[in-house]
Design a protein around this motif. Structure first.
Motif, mmCIF file in Angstrom:
data_model
loop_
_atom_site.group_PDB
_atom_site.id
_atom_site.type_symbol
_atom_site.label_atom_id
_atom_site.label_comp_id
_atom_site.label_asym_id
_atom_site.label_seq_id
_atom_site.Cartn_x
_atom_site.Cartn_y
_atom_site.Cartn_z
ATOM 1 N N VAL A 162 73.822 73.339 49.658
ATOM 2 C CA VAL A 162 75.153 73.633 49.131
ATOM 3 C C VAL A 162 76.178 72.580 49.528
ATOM 4 C CG1 VAL A 162 74.813 76.129 48.916
ATOM 5 C CG2 VAL A 162 75.661 75.199 51.053
ATOM 6 N N VAL A 163 77.062 72.280 48.581
ATOM 7 C CA VAL A 163 78.130 71.301 48.794
ATOM 8 C C VAL A 163 79.424 71.848 48.197
ATOM 9 C CG1 VAL A 163 76.596 69.280 48.802
ATOM 10 C CG2 VAL A 163 77.574 70.077 46.640
ATOM 11 N N PHE A 164 80.538 71.257 48.614
ATOM 12 C CA PHE A 164 81.827 71.641 48.048
ATOM 13 C C PHE A 164 82.681 70.397 47.858
ATOM 14 C CE2 PHE A 164 82.710 71.328 52.497
ATOM 15 C CZ PHE A 164 84.046 70.952 52.596
ATOM 16 N N PRO A 165 83.569 70.411 46.852
ATOM 17 C CA PRO A 165 84.478 69.290 46.630
ATOM 18 C C PRO A 165 85.831 69.541 47.289
ATOM 19 C CG PRO A 165 84.569 70.742 44.748
ATOM 20 C CD PRO A 165 83.606 71.372 45.734
ATOM 21 N N MET A 166 86.462 68.457 47.716
ATOM 22 C CA MET A 166 87.803 68.575 48.283
ATOM 23 C C MET A 166 88.460 67.201 48.256
ATOM 24 S SD MET A 166 88.958 70.211 51.973
ATOM 25 C CE MET A 166 88.821 71.912 51.412
ATOM 26 N N ALA A 167 89.759 67.190 48.106
ATOM 27 C CA ALA A 167 90.501 65.929 48.230
ATOM 28 C C ALA A 167 90.293 65.429 49.656
ATOM 29 C CB ALA A 167 91.977 66.146 47.949
ATOM 30 N N PRO A 168 89.975 64.144 49.818
ATOM 31 C CA PRO A 168 89.674 63.649 51.165
ATOM 32 C C PRO A 168 90.822 63.822 52.159
ATOM 33 C CG PRO A 168 89.801 61.828 49.607
ATOM 34 C CD PRO A 168 89.856 63.095 48.814
ATOM 35 N N GLU A 169 92.056 63.712 51.706
ATOM 36 C CA GLU A 169 93.191 63.911 52.605
ATOM 37 C C GLU A 169 93.197 65.338 53.151
ATOM 38 O OE1 GLU A 169 94.140 60.733 49.650
ATOM 39 O OE2 GLU A 169 93.449 62.796 49.458
ATOM 40 N N ASP A 170 92.876 66.301 52.287
ATOM 41 C CA ASP A 170 92.827 67.702 52.710
ATOM 42 C C ASP A 170 91.655 67.931 53.656
ATOM 43 O OD1 ASP A 170 95.009 68.197 51.084
ATOM 44 O OD2 ASP A 170 93.793 68.996 49.436
ATOM 45 N N LEU A 171 90.518 67.338 53.346
ATOM 46 C CA LEU A 171 89.342 67.479 54.193
ATOM 47 C C LEU A 171 89.632 66.938 55.592
ATOM 48 C CD1 LEU A 171 85.727 67.053 53.190
ATOM 49 C CD2 LEU A 171 86.523 65.821 55.163
ATOM 50 N N VAL A 172 90.221 65.762 55.669
ATOM 51 C CA VAL A 172 90.567 65.149 56.956
ATOM 52 C C VAL A 172 91.545 66.051 57.716
ATOM 53 C CG1 VAL A 172 91.786 63.191 58.018
ATOM 54 C CG2 VAL A 172 90.058 62.779 56.247
ATOM 55 N N ALA A 173 92.528 66.583 57.023
ATOM 56 C CA ALA A 173 93.522 67.451 57.668
ATOM 57 C C ALA A 173 92.879 68.728 58.196
ATOM 58 C CB ALA A 173 94.650 67.781 56.688
ATOM 59 N N HIS A 174 92.043 69.390 57.383
ATOM 60 C CA HIS A 174 91.424 70.653 57.804
ATOM 61 C C HIS A 174 90.392 70.446 58.902
ATOM 62 C CE1 HIS A 174 93.642 73.041 55.030
ATOM 63 N NE2 HIS A 174 93.220 72.341 54.002
ATOM 64 N N ALA A 175 89.795 69.261 58.955
ATOM 65 C CA ALA A 175 88.848 68.948 60.031
ATOM 66 C C ALA A 175 89.596 68.531 61.302
ATOM 67 C CB ALA A 175 87.896 67.842 59.592
ATOM 68 N N ASP A 176 90.914 68.406 61.205
ATOM 69 C CA ASP A 176 91.742 67.942 62.319
ATOM 70 C C ASP A 176 91.217 66.598 62.832
ATOM 71 O OD1 ASP A 176 93.912 68.067 64.031
ATOM 72 O OD2 ASP A 176 92.829 69.190 65.571
ATOM 73 N N ALA A 177 90.920 65.726 61.878
ATOM 74 C CA ALA A 177 90.315 64.431 62.192
ATOM 75 C C ALA A 177 91.367 63.351 62.390
ATOM 76 C CB ALA A 177 89.365 64.015 61.067
ATOM 77 N N THR A 178 91.000 62.370 63.194
ATOM 78 C CA THR A 178 91.801 61.164 63.384
ATOM 79 C C THR A 178 91.247 60.105 62.444
ATOM 80 O OG1 THR A 178 92.116 61.703 65.706
ATOM 81 C CG2 THR A 178 92.498 59.411 65.063
ATOM 82 N N LEU A 179 92.101 59.508 61.606
ATOM 83 C CA LEU A 179 91.655 58.447 60.704
ATOM 84 C C LEU A 179 91.409 57.171 61.502
ATOM 85 C CD1 LEU A 179 93.760 58.642 57.430
ATOM 86 C CD2 LEU A 179 91.297 58.932 57.692
ATOM 87 N N VAL A 180 90.228 56.588 61.299
ATOM 88 C CA VAL A 180 89.823 55.390 62.035
ATOM 89 C C VAL A 180 89.031 54.473 61.103
ATOM 90 C CG1 VAL A 180 89.742 56.526 64.297
ATOM 91 C CG2 VAL A 180 87.714 56.538 62.837
ATOM 92 N N ASP A 181 88.750 53.284 61.570
ATOM 93 C CA ASP A 181 87.884 52.345 60.857
ATOM 94 C C ASP A 181 86.624 52.178 61.700
ATOM 95 O OD1 ASP A 181 89.582 51.588 58.581
ATOM 96 O OD2 ASP A 181 90.906 50.813 60.153
#
Length: 163
Positions: free
Chosen positions: A138-157
């Motif tokens: 199973v998979v789900f779609p989401m806008a990446p900005e929303d996914l990053v926010a809901h995962a409480d992730a830090t954006l990095v390279d």
């Protein structure tokens, strides 16, 4: 809450985050989509639109890295971001223990324990990304900005350089 193909823990996490509408967009496939390539083929999207949820051990502590499906994680870059002495890929037992899910089905949030989350900036290159919803089918779609926010992730390279 609606019955869904998503893992019950992940469905509960969506509910807790006020994202019940995502449950209606979960897609189930008869064949496992354990790898990013399998998921992209099943969905009919670009490999880079798959969001891999990968668990690493940073000085023995689990950390989640969200990476696009076409790229590989550069462990040295992760080590530098975390200020860790050593970063290694976590084994299947550590993944299941820390997240509550098996490798190939780990979602970007809704884990058993709270871990630090890094999201590679390249995920933001798409309007929509697809991630596992708790099991390899199973998979789900989401806008990446929303996914990053809901995962409480830090954006990095932390993507390996493309040769």
């Amino acid at each position: 809450m609606t019955t869904t193909a998503a893992h019950p823990r992940f469905a509960e996490a969506l509910h807790d985050l006020g994202l019940d509408q995502v449950l209606s967009r979960v897609r189930r496939f008869p064949e496992a989509t354990r790898t990013a390539a399998e998921a992209a083929a099943a969905i009919g999207c670009e490999l880079s639109q798959i969001c891999k949820s990968l668990i690493f051990a940073a000085d023995g502590v689990p950390v989640l890295v969200l990476m696009d499906g076409a790229s590989r994680v550069d462990l040295e870059l992760v080590r530098g971001e975390l200020g860790a002495e050593q970063v290694t890929r976590a084994n299947a037992d550590v993944v299941r223990e820390s997240t509550g899910y098996a490798i190939g089905g780990v979602p970007p949030f809704g884990h058993r324990t709270r871990t630090r989350v890094l999201a590679d900036r390249n995920l933001l290159a798409h309007g929509v990304v697809w991630a596992a919803a708790g099991n390899p089918h199973v998979v789900f779609p989401m806008a990446p900005e929303d996914l990053v926010a809901h995962a409480d992730a830090t954006l990095v390279d932390v993507r390996e350089p493309i040769a």
